[in-house]
Design a protein around this motif. Structure first.
Motif, mmCIF file in Angstrom:
data_model
loop_
_atom_site.group_PDB
_atom_site.id
_atom_site.type_symbol
_atom_site.label_atom_id
_atom_site.label_comp_id
_atom_site.label_asym_id
_atom_site.label_seq_id
_atom_site.Cartn_x
_atom_site.Cartn_y
_atom_site.Cartn_z
ATOM 1 N N GLY A 135 36.946 23.054 -8.366
ATOM 2 C CA GLY A 135 36.430 21.690 -8.211
ATOM 3 C C GLY A 135 36.292 21.292 -6.759
ATOM 4 N N SER A 136 37.257 21.678 -5.940
ATOM 5 C CA SER A 136 37.173 21.334 -4.513
ATOM 6 C C SER A 136 36.040 22.091 -3.834
ATOM 7 C CB SER A 136 38.501 21.604 -3.816
ATOM 8 O OG SER A 136 38.816 22.978 -3.829
ATOM 9 N N LYS A 137 35.819 23.351 -4.195
ATOM 10 C CA LYS A 137 34.702 24.105 -3.617
ATOM 11 C C LYS A 137 33.375 23.478 -4.019
ATOM 12 C CE LYS A 137 37.022 28.541 -3.281
ATOM 13 N NZ LYS A 137 37.092 29.923 -3.738
ATOM 14 N N ASN A 138 33.275 23.016 -5.255
ATOM 15 C CA ASN A 138 32.064 22.354 -5.723
ATOM 16 C C ASN A 138 31.810 21.079 -4.926
ATOM 17 O OD1 ASN A 138 29.841 21.675 -7.308
ATOM 18 N ND2 ASN A 138 31.099 20.709 -8.863
ATOM 19 N N VAL B 127 32.862 20.327 -1.841
ATOM 20 C CA VAL B 127 32.463 20.686 -0.474
ATOM 21 C C VAL B 127 30.994 21.119 -0.454
ATOM 22 C CG1 VAL B 127 32.816 22.351 1.395
ATOM 23 C CG2 VAL B 127 34.779 21.242 0.331
ATOM 24 N N GLY B 128 30.577 21.883 -1.460
ATOM 25 C CA GLY B 128 29.177 22.292 -1.546
ATOM 26 C C GLY B 128 28.241 21.102 -1.648
ATOM 27 N N LYS B 129 28.619 20.106 -2.438
ATOM 28 C CA LYS B 129 27.804 18.896 -2.570
ATOM 29 C C LYS B 129 27.713 18.131 -1.253
ATOM 30 C CE LYS B 129 28.428 18.097 -7.501
ATOM 31 N NZ LYS B 129 28.933 17.174 -8.520
ATOM 32 N N ILE B 130 28.806 18.094 -0.510
ATOM 33 C CA ILE B 130 28.805 17.411 0.790
ATOM 34 C C ILE B 130 27.794 18.062 1.720
ATOM 35 C CG2 ILE B 130 30.171 17.006 2.879
ATOM 36 C CD1 ILE B 130 32.608 16.645 0.965
ATOM 37 N N PHE B 131 27.809 19.404 1.802
ATOM 38 C CA PHE B 131 26.891 20.078 2.703
ATOM 39 C C PHE B 131 25.449 19.990 2.228
ATOM 40 C CE2 PHE B 131 30.844 22.138 4.148
ATOM 41 C CZ PHE B 131 30.753 21.758 5.482
ATOM 42 N N THR B 132 25.215 19.981 0.932
ATOM 43 C CA THR B 132 23.859 19.794 0.402
ATOM 44 C C THR B 132 23.328 18.423 0.805
ATOM 45 O OG1 THR B 132 24.280 21.257 -1.462
ATOM 46 C CG2 THR B 132 22.485 19.679 -1.706
ATOM 47 N N THR B 133 24.170 17.409 0.697
ATOM 48 C CA THR B 133 23.775 16.053 1.091
ATOM 49 C C THR B 133 23.516 15.967 2.598
ATOM 50 O OG1 THR B 133 25.083 15.157 -0.731
ATOM 51 C CG2 THR B 133 24.464 13.638 1.025
ATOM 52 N N LEU B 134 24.347 16.621 3.383
ATOM 53 C CA LEU B 134 24.141 16.622 4.846
ATOM 54 C C LEU B 134 22.802 17.278 5.205
ATOM 55 C CD1 LEU B 134 27.661 17.509 6.285
ATOM 56 C CD2 LEU B 134 26.379 15.389 6.633
ATOM 57 N N ARG B 135 22.481 18.397 4.550
ATOM 58 C CA ARG B 135 21.222 19.084 4.853
ATOM 59 C C ARG B 135 20.017 18.201 4.574
ATOM 60 N NH1 ARG B 135 23.805 23.511 2.106
ATOM 61 N NH2 ARG B 135 24.680 24.884 3.660
ATOM 62 N N LYS B 136 20.089 17.387 3.524
ATOM 63 C CA LYS B 136 18.977 16.490 3.195
ATOM 64 C C LYS B 136 18.791 15.429 4.278
ATOM 65 C CE LYS B 136 19.387 16.970 -1.805
ATOM 66 N NZ LYS B 136 19.754 16.296 -3.077
ATOM 67 N N GLY B 137 19.871 15.057 4.960
ATOM 68 C CA GLY B 137 19.807 14.041 6.008
ATOM 69 C C GLY B 137 19.276 14.556 7.333
ATOM 70 N N PHE B 138 19.253 15.865 7.505
ATOM 71 C CA PHE B 138 18.786 16.426 8.767
ATOM 72 C C PHE B 138 17.560 17.221 8.509
ATOM 73 C CE2 PHE B 138 23.287 15.632 9.411
ATOM 74 C CZ PHE B 138 23.248 14.903 10.587
#
Length: 75
Positions: free
Chosen positions: A59-62, A64-75
């Motif tokens: 669950g924690s890995k999932n 963290v993956g969502k956080i980085f996916t969201t960050l990529r959309k912002g940049f």
């Protein structure tokens, strides 16, 4: 600009309680390239702890993956 960030979280509910800390660091890897390093520690107790380390780790890995996916959309 800041190069590091630390956060501390805690919470409690009917299924248990938890707390944790995390540290993030951004370092330059060259022109236009940065590296984000993170590490964290957490502790849980109560009924939610009965879910087992394997389930909670997944669950924690999932998350963290969502956080980085969201960050990529912002940049």
């Amino acid at each position: 600009p800041p190069k590091t960030c630390s956060i501390k979280v805690s919470g409690a509910g009917t299924l248990g309680h938890g707390s944790g800390t995390a540290r993030f660091e951004i370092t330059s890897e060259g022109p236009g390239v940065s590296k984000l390093t993170y590490q964290g520690v957490g502790e849980i107790g109560g009924l939610v702890a009965g879910g087992g380390q394997r389930i909670l780790g997944g669950g924690s890995k999932n998350l963290v993956g969502k956080i980085f996916t969201t960050l990529r959309k912002g940049f």
